[in-house]
Every structure is written in C-alpha cells, then in structure tokens.
Design an enzyme around this catalytic site. Structure first.
Site, PDB file in Angstrom:
ATOM      1  N   ALA A  62       0.872  -1.187   0.011  1.00  0.00           N
ATOM      2  CA  ALA A  62       0.122   0.103  -0.218  1.00  0.00           C
ATOM      3  C   ALA A  62       0.736   1.339   0.040  1.00  0.00           C
ATOM      4  CB  ALA A  62      -0.813   0.247   1.321  1.00  0.00           C
TER       5      ALA A  62
ATOM      6  N   THR B 202       1.607   4.266   2.099  1.00  0.00           N
ATOM      7  CA  THR B 202       1.181   4.446   3.682  1.00  0.00           C
ATOM      8  C   THR B 202       1.799   5.627   4.007  1.00  0.00           C
ATOM      9  OG1 THR B 202       3.216   3.274   4.100  1.00  0.00           O
ATOM     10  CG2 THR B 202       1.287   1.930   4.200  1.00  0.00           C
TER      11      THR B 202
ATOM     12  N   THR C 279      -7.906   0.615   6.489  1.00  0.00           N
ATOM     13  CA  THR C 279      -7.517   1.493   7.843  1.00  0.00           C
ATOM     14  C   THR C 279      -8.869   2.373   8.187  1.00  0.00           C
ATOM     15  OG1 THR C 279      -6.443   3.789   8.052  1.00  0.00           O
ATOM     16  CG2 THR C 279      -7.125   3.481   6.211  1.00  0.00           C
ATOM     17  N   ASP C 280      -8.698   2.458   9.492  1.00  0.00           N
ATOM     18  CA  ASP C 280      -9.678   3.643   9.938  1.00  0.00           C
ATOM     19  C   ASP C 280      -9.792   4.738   9.524  1.00  0.00           C
ATOM     20  OD1 ASP C 280      -8.196   5.729  12.064  1.00  0.00           O
ATOM     21  OD2 ASP C 280      -7.014   4.030  11.542  1.00  0.00           O
TER      22      ASP C 280
ATOM     23  N   TYR D 118      -5.262  10.408   1.776  1.00  0.00           N
ATOM     24  CA  TYR D 118      -5.087   9.041   2.152  1.00  0.00           C
ATOM     25  C   TYR D 118      -6.086   8.422   2.272  1.00  0.00           C
ATOM     26  CZ  TYR D 118      -3.458   5.015   4.688  1.00  0.00           C
ATOM     27  OH  TYR D 118      -3.202   3.717   5.323  1.00  0.00           O
TER      28      TYR D 118
END
Length: 281
Positions: free
Chosen positions: A56, A58, A97-98, A121
């Site tokens: 990914a 990140t 992801t959160d 993101y």
C-alpha cells in the site's frame, strides 16, 4: 494452502513471511502497484488458493500533494487485483484503515458505519475498498489502525529513537485508537485466508489492538517497556500540526471479525514487549 502475497518489505508482509515462508511474495519489481494491469496479470500468472494484498501507499502526509498516485496504489491497483481474483474465484484479502472514517465521537466505529475520509490518504483507501466490493468476488477487507512492528518506520521505532536522545517528548493525547502489532494482523490474515479458501464468507471487518489508548499513553508504555527515562508531555493535536488531518477517534469495533473467525483483539502490550525485545541489540 498456496498463498500469493502482494508486498515484501512492508510491516505486515514481513510478518507474513515468518508465518508462511512457502508463500509467494511479490515485491515492486514483480508487480508495481503503480501499474494496476501488471498486478492483475500477476494473479493470472500464479496458481493460488488465496491472495493477500499487504502492499500500500502508507505515506499519509505525502498523499496530500500526490493524491493521484496514492489513489492508483491504494484504489485502482487493489480493484484490478480483486477483479482478477474474482475471475478465478480466488479469495482476495486486503488491509484497509480507520482513516476511511471521519474520526468524530468517542464510540468505536462499526464496519457498516458511514465512511467520510478526512484526507487524500483516507479517500485513496476508501476507493480501494469500493473497487474490491465492486469486483464481486470472495473478499475480506480488514480495517486496522496504528500498525507497529520491529520493521520499517512506525511509532514504536520513532519513540525508541527519540526517547534515547531526549529527556522529554511532547506527544498528542487527544487522538485515541488501538495500536496493532503487524504480527497479529499477519496471523489474522492467515487464519482468515485458510477459512476463506475452504469457503468461509469474508466481508468487511475491523481488527485493532486492545485496549484503546492515546498516542501519549502509548508512548509512555514504550518508554517503560524499553527502560527509558524520557518523560512524555501530553499535548493536543492542534499543537502538533501535520499536512494531513488526523482522526481524533480511531477506535474500531472488532466484534464481527471475532464472531466470524474466532480471533479476538490482540493485546498490544504483549505485542510491544515482543517488538522491543526484537529491537534490542
């Protein structure tokens, strides 16, 4: 089980290599996520019972100025992988992801809570989730938070480095979430991949470390575990500006994943102890 993994050097990919040394791991030279078609072709070229995307973009702050590239890596590439996997009926497991949520409130976010990313993101990761679901094949989207390990760049390693150099550090205390050892994520993915290869349903689930804590309290635990005398001073997020807006609430409701696969939330404190031990010279 024949496992195909996208990613080789990231935190989760490194831990998957420990758990599944016989799996096939594709690095950037094998399948560059900036080239979604190449990622899809890699799936067609390999015989696999399950596929894990552990690669990914990140760099949260870098995505502020390079959203198109982040969206290719986090959005278009996973969607292309999922389509190729769906065409062959192979389970596709993906780490999210959160950051797909807006971080408001104080309650843990359930998997079906409305998404509303705060930054590029988060938008790029949400695009990947949407593309994976649209592919129509068996899939698992596993949202996690605050990933840490002995590898790569992460909060634990940063705190250990700075804590050895300074008498005190200012750390944000109003962002709350669950630090998650990459080793635990890798183990969860392996368990889910085996189950899905045998026909278990996937879906969208959450998996984060327990108990929820603040970055400041997490930093204190890191100093204590490493025996560093560095003092941690609580500060609000507004006193630590970053290019990308961070969510204040990163708590995740992980109960559906526990119910589906029998995997409870990992205790980040034991995970932290293992990371610090591994990093000791």
């Amino acid at each position: 089980m024949k496992l195909l993994v996208f990613g080789r050097t990231g935190q989760v990919a490194r831990e998957l290599q420990r758990l599944a040394p016989g799996a096939t791991f594709l690095g950037r030279e094998d399948a560059d996520l900036m080239d979604p078609a190449a990622c899809a072709a890699a799936i067609s070229a390999h015989d696999a019972d399950a596929i894990v995307n552990a690669a990914a973009w990140t760099a949260v702050d870098k995505a502020e100025t390079e959203e198109a590239a982040a969206t290719t890596v986090n959005g278009e590439a996973p969607a292309a992988m999922a389509k190729a996997a769906a065409a062959r009926g192979i389970p596709f497991l993906h780490v999210s992801t959160d950051y797909v949520f807006d971080g408001t409130g104080s309650q843990p976010f359930a998997p079906d809570h409305p998404t509303a990313p705060l930054n590029p993101y988060g938008r790029s990761k949400l695009a990947g989730e949407q593309g994976i679901r649209a592919a129509g094949g068996p899939h698992l989207i596993l949202r996690t938070s605050w990933v840490v390990s002995a590898h790569g760049a992460n909060f634990v390693k940063t705190m250990l480095r700075l804590g050895a150099e300074r008498e005190s550090l200012n750390v944000v205390a109003d962002q709350i979430g669950g630090p998650t050892p990459a080793a635990a994520i890798a183990g969860a993915l392996m368990t889910a991949a085996r189950a899905m290869a045998e026909g278990a349903p996937g879906g969208t689930h959450h998996f984060s470390g327990s108990p929820d804590t603040s970055w400041a309290d997490f930093a204190r635990a890191i100093m204590a575990e490493a025996g560093l005398p560095c003092r941690i001073n609580d500060i609000p997020t507004r006193e630590y500006p970053t290019p990308a807006q961070r969510p204040l609430n990163s708590r995740l409701d992980c109960s559906s994943f526990t119910a589906a696969f029998g995997i409870p939330r990992p205790d980040w404190r034991s995970g932290l102890a293992a990371i610090v031990q591994e990093l000791r010279p």
